[in-house]
Design a protein around this motif. Structure first.
Motif, PDB file in Angstrom:
ATOM      1  N   UNK A  73      65.373  76.548  46.840  1.00  0.00           N
ATOM      2  CA  UNK A  73      66.042  77.163  45.687  1.00  0.00           C
ATOM      3  C   UNK A  73      65.839  76.297  44.453  1.00  0.00           C
ATOM      4  N   UNK A  74      65.535  76.939  43.335  1.00  0.00           N
ATOM      5  CA  UNK A  74      65.435  76.227  42.058  1.00  0.00           C
ATOM      6  C   UNK A  74      66.536  76.728  41.136  1.00  0.00           C
ATOM      7  N   UNK A  75      67.235  75.792  40.520  1.00  0.00           N
ATOM      8  CA  UNK A  75      68.244  76.157  39.531  1.00  0.00           C
ATOM      9  C   UNK A  75      67.715  75.770  38.158  1.00  0.00           C
ATOM     10  N   UNK A  76      67.487  76.786  37.333  1.00  0.00           N
ATOM     11  CA  UNK A  76      66.880  76.552  36.015  1.00  0.00           C
ATOM     12  C   UNK A  76      67.931  76.706  34.924  1.00  0.00           C
ATOM     13  N   UNK A  77      67.983  75.696  34.071  1.00  0.00           N
ATOM     14  CA  UNK A  77      68.833  75.779  32.880  1.00  0.00           C
ATOM     15  C   UNK A  77      67.913  76.002  31.692  1.00  0.00           C
ATOM     16  N   UNK A 107      64.272  81.884  44.018  1.00  0.00           N
ATOM     17  CA  UNK A 107      63.938  81.667  45.432  1.00  0.00           C
ATOM     18  C   UNK A 107      62.557  81.019  45.496  1.00  0.00           C
ATOM     19  N   UNK A 108      62.452  79.970  46.306  1.00  0.00           N
ATOM     20  CA  UNK A 108      61.180  79.269  46.437  1.00  0.00           C
ATOM     21  C   UNK A 108      60.436  79.642  47.721  1.00  0.00           C
ATOM     22  N   UNK A 109      59.201  79.154  47.817  1.00  0.00           N
ATOM     23  CA  UNK A 109      58.325  79.492  48.949  1.00  0.00           C
ATOM     24  C   UNK A 109      58.919  79.092  50.299  1.00  0.00           C
ATOM     25  N   UNK A 110      59.613  77.948  50.347  1.00  0.00           N
ATOM     26  CA  UNK A 110      60.134  77.507  51.652  1.00  0.00           C
ATOM     27  C   UNK A 110      61.222  78.467  52.148  1.00  0.00           C
ATOM     28  N   UNK A 111      61.987  79.033  51.209  1.00  0.00           N
ATOM     29  CA  UNK A 111      62.996  80.014  51.638  1.00  0.00           C
ATOM     30  C   UNK A 111      62.315  81.276  52.173  1.00  0.00           C
ATOM     31  N   UNK A 112      61.224  81.663  51.535  1.00  0.00           N
ATOM     32  CA  UNK A 112      60.471  82.825  52.038  1.00  0.00           C
ATOM     33  C   UNK A 112      59.948  82.545  53.451  1.00  0.00           C
ATOM     34  N   UNK A 119      63.487  87.077  52.429  1.00  0.00           N
ATOM     35  CA  UNK A 119      63.601  86.779  50.994  1.00  0.00           C
ATOM     36  C   UNK A 119      62.190  86.471  50.501  1.00  0.00           C
ATOM     37  N   UNK A 120      61.862  86.895  49.313  1.00  0.00           N
ATOM     38  CA  UNK A 120      60.542  86.611  48.740  1.00  0.00           C
ATOM     39  C   UNK A 120      60.686  85.615  47.600  1.00  0.00           C
ATOM     40  N   UNK A 121      59.795  84.640  47.555  1.00  0.00           N
ATOM     41  CA  UNK A 121      59.860  83.717  46.421  1.00  0.00           C
ATOM     42  C   UNK A 121      59.427  84.482  45.170  1.00  0.00           C
ATOM     43  N   UNK A 122      59.956  84.043  44.036  1.00  0.00           N
ATOM     44  CA  UNK A 122      59.718  84.789  42.800  1.00  0.00           C
ATOM     45  C   UNK A 122      58.571  84.159  42.001  1.00  0.00           C
ATOM     46  N   UNK A 123      57.619  84.996  41.649  1.00  0.00           N
ATOM     47  CA  UNK A 123      56.540  84.510  40.780  1.00  0.00           C
ATOM     48  C   UNK A 123      57.057  84.509  39.346  1.00  0.00           C
TER      49      UNK A 123
END
Ligand SMILES: O=C(O)CCC(=O)C(=O)O
Ligand SMILES: [Fe+2]
Length: 192
Positions: A73-77, A107-112, A119-123
């Motif tokens: 997971x990435x949290x972007x500010x 969502x990142x690749x490892x979660x996918x 869950x699909x990672x988001x491009x």
């Protein structure tokens, strides 16, 4: 010193949010929280500060090439009000408008891979603004560097594994050796 303690506090706070989101997501998948949490004990967290200077010919330049993040997971500010982040959905790019005080969760690749594709990672990518600078801070959350990255056995009892299983260290080595090009890195992790 002040800068270091501010970053320490920020990374600690976003890690708490990531851990609690991962716990809820595990439960939503019908898993015990520990299935993901145990792999994240001593997990890897990194924070990237992005600065995009203005460019008069903004449409001719790339801020951040299309990619998906190689984490859970990435949290972007989005630090200021300048819009730049875009996500790809059904083949088109959509802007993600900055909302003051809000974090974007990607969502990142490892979660996918862990969820065998549930869950699909988001491009996503970032474009630049012709007049104003833009700042973002992305906090990446990954399992322990010695964890195994592959579809979780708890989710694949009745289905084929759709992704390879590799150790986290090799996974990261491969990721950094691969050109950032949409989800092409994840495609190489697929079994068919
Ligand atoms: O600048 C942004 O909003 C996105 C940055 C990003 O995708 C990244 O650092 O991986
Ligand atoms: Fe990213």
């Amino acid at each position: 010193m002040i800068a270091i303690s501010t970053l320490d506090r920020y990374s600690g706070a976003v890690k708490e949010i990531a851990d609690s989101l991962l716990a809820t997501m595990a439960e939503n998948l019908g898993l015990k929280q520990e299935v993901i949490a145990d792999r994240c004990v001593g997990g890897v967290q990194s924070v990237r500060m992005n600065y995009y200077p203005p460019c008069a010919q903004a449409e001719k330049v790339v801020g951040f090439s299309p990619h998906s993040d190689a984490d859970l997971l990435t949290l972007v500010l989005q630090v200021n009000h300048v819009q730049g982040l875009q996500i790809k959905r059904n083949g088109s790019w959509f802007p993600v408008r900055p909302v003051e005080g809000a974090l974007i969760v990607n969502i990142g690749d490892i979660f996918e891979i862990f969820t065998n594709g549930r869950y699909r990672s988001i491009e996503h990518r970032a474009v630049v603004d012709p007049k104003e600078e833009r700042l973002s801070a992305a906090a990446f959350h990954s399992p322990n560097i010695h964890a195994t990255i592959g579809p979780l056995k708890e989710l694949t009892a009745d289905e084929d594994e759709a992704y390879k299983t590799v150790d986290h260290e090799n996974f990261m080595r491969l990721f950094f050796a691969t050109k950032l090009e949409g989800k092409s890195f994840l495609d190489r992790m697929k079994l068919k």
